[in-house]
Design a protein around this motif. Structure first.
Motif, PDB file in Angstrom:
ATOM      1  N   TYR A  16       0.836  -1.203   0.000  1.00  0.00           N
ATOM      2  CA  TYR A  16       0.000   0.000   0.000  1.00  0.00           C
ATOM      3  C   TYR A  16       0.874   1.258   0.000  1.00  0.00           C
ATOM      4  O   TYR A  16       0.618   2.208  -0.740  1.00  0.00           O
ATOM      5  CB  TYR A  16      -0.940   0.003   1.208  1.00  0.00           C
ATOM      6  N   GLN A  23       1.788   6.234  -7.026  1.00  0.00           N
ATOM      7  CA  GLN A  23       0.457   6.544  -7.551  1.00  0.00           C
ATOM      8  C   GLN A  23      -0.026   5.435  -8.490  1.00  0.00           C
ATOM      9  O   GLN A  23      -0.473   5.692  -9.615  1.00  0.00           O
ATOM     10  CB  GLN A  23       0.452   7.897  -8.244  1.00  0.00           C
ATOM     11  N   SER A  29      -4.087  -2.932  -7.062  1.00  0.00           N
ATOM     12  CA  SER A  29      -5.378  -3.507  -6.699  1.00  0.00           C
ATOM     13  C   SER A  29      -5.762  -4.617  -7.668  1.00  0.00           C
ATOM     14  O   SER A  29      -6.166  -5.714  -7.262  1.00  0.00           O
ATOM     15  CB  SER A  29      -6.444  -2.416  -6.680  1.00  0.00           C
ATOM     16  N   GLU A  98      -6.980  -3.934   0.233  1.00  0.00           N
ATOM     17  CA  GLU A  98      -8.248  -3.270  -0.098  1.00  0.00           C
ATOM     18  C   GLU A  98      -8.841  -2.562   1.118  1.00  0.00           C
ATOM     19  O   GLU A  98      -9.448  -1.504   0.987  1.00  0.00           O
ATOM     20  CB  GLU A  98      -9.245  -4.266  -0.699  1.00  0.00           C
ATOM     21  N   LYS A 101      -6.879   0.646   1.468  1.00  0.00           N
ATOM     22  CA  LYS A 101      -7.279   1.553   0.389  1.00  0.00           C
ATOM     23  C   LYS A 101      -8.646   2.176   0.696  1.00  0.00           C
ATOM     24  O   LYS A 101      -8.830   3.386   0.553  1.00  0.00           O
ATOM     25  CB  LYS A 101      -7.316   0.773  -0.926  1.00  0.00           C
ATOM     26  N   ALA A 102      -9.583   1.353   1.122  1.00  0.00           N
ATOM     27  CA  ALA A 102     -10.926   1.850   1.438  1.00  0.00           C
ATOM     28  C   ALA A 102     -10.883   2.833   2.602  1.00  0.00           C
ATOM     29  O   ALA A 102     -11.559   3.865   2.585  1.00  0.00           O
ATOM     30  CB  ALA A 102     -11.864   0.687   1.763  1.00  0.00           C
ATOM     31  N   ALA A 104      -8.413   4.778   3.475  1.00  0.00           N
ATOM     32  CA  ALA A 104      -7.841   6.038   3.000  1.00  0.00           C
ATOM     33  C   ALA A 104      -8.845   6.822   2.161  1.00  0.00           C
ATOM     34  O   ALA A 104      -8.819   8.056   2.145  1.00  0.00           O
ATOM     35  CB  ALA A 104      -6.583   5.764   2.184  1.00  0.00           C
ATOM     36  N   GLU A 105      -9.720   6.118   1.478  1.00  0.00           N
ATOM     37  CA  GLU A 105     -10.732   6.770   0.648  1.00  0.00           C
ATOM     38  C   GLU A 105     -11.958   7.168   1.458  1.00  0.00           C
ATOM     39  O   GLU A 105     -12.904   7.740   0.916  1.00  0.00           O
ATOM     40  CB  GLU A 105     -11.147   5.838  -0.491  1.00  0.00           C
ATOM     41  N   VAL A 107     -14.033   5.033   3.052  1.00  0.00           N
ATOM     42  CA  VAL A 107     -15.108   4.090   2.767  1.00  0.00           C
ATOM     43  C   VAL A 107     -15.057   2.950   3.776  1.00  0.00           C
ATOM     44  O   VAL A 107     -13.990   2.435   4.087  1.00  0.00           O
ATOM     45  CB  VAL A 107     -14.972   3.506   1.342  1.00  0.00           C
ATOM     46  N   LYS A 136     -18.267   8.311   7.350  1.00  0.00           N
ATOM     47  CA  LYS A 136     -17.618   7.824   6.139  1.00  0.00           C
ATOM     48  C   LYS A 136     -18.669   7.274   5.195  1.00  0.00           C
ATOM     49  O   LYS A 136     -19.795   6.989   5.598  1.00  0.00           O
ATOM     50  CB  LYS A 136     -16.618   6.705   6.482  1.00  0.00           C
TER      51      LYS A 136
END
Length: 178
Positions: A16, A23, A29, A98, A101-102, A104-105, A107, A136
């Protein structure tokens, strides 16, 4: 299962971090998703764990199937996993990646078990309520579980919100035992 998560987490965090620096979140993913699916396939799992196959053969097989979905770092990562005997951790590494990633987004993934099928309006209201509560965006997966008798149970991260009849009956039985 906790041991797999514990061992896989540092790999997922490293990937990650690298993906963030370069980037290349989407590349990682997709590559991790494909690799995890390959490792979960019984025939492939047998091949990659069979002692007659060398590390180079296993790496060549995975890279051949992965094709253009990976970059040089993905290939190096596969080599490192093979070298450390951690190739079978790929599904858990992909899942941990994942989750990072979620997070950080902004979600959160939630699973709602309902005693009866939920309407679209009910799903939307539940999603909105959970989004406000956690601050969130919530991705909701709704399943039907008739064993709940009535109501709903929501799993979101480590939190469990149990508003089911079954859960209330268990709580009542526990309090009567005390």
């Amino acid at each position: 299962m906790a041991e797999l998560t514990t061992v896989a987490r540092p790999y997922a965090e490293a990937v990650y971090s690298l993906a963030g620096e370069q980037q290349s979140m989407a590349v990682w993913s997709e590559a991790l998703s494909w690799l995890a699916a390959m490792v979960k396939t019984p025939g492939v799992a047998e091949v990659i764990t069979h002692p007659k196959h060398t590390a180079q053969e296993v790496e060549a097989l995975l890279l051949d199937v992965l094709a253009e979905r990976g970059n040089g770092e993905v290939k190096n990562f596969i080599g490192a996993l093979i070298e450390n005997g951690r190739l079978l951790l790929l599904p858990e590494i992909a899942e941990q990646f994942e989750l990072l990633k979620a997070e950080a987004e902004g979600v959160l993934d939630a699973v709602a078990d309902s005693a009866f099928p939920m309407t679209d309006v009910q799903k939307s209201e539940l999603t909105d309520t959970l989004s406000r509560k956690y601050g969130k965006t919530v991705r909701l997966d709704v399943r039907v579980d008739p064993e709940l008798i009535g109501g709903i149970r929501v799993l979101i991260g480590d939190d469990v919100i149990d508003a089911s009849v079954r859960g209330k009956l268990h709580a009542m039985a526990a309090s009567l035992k005390n």
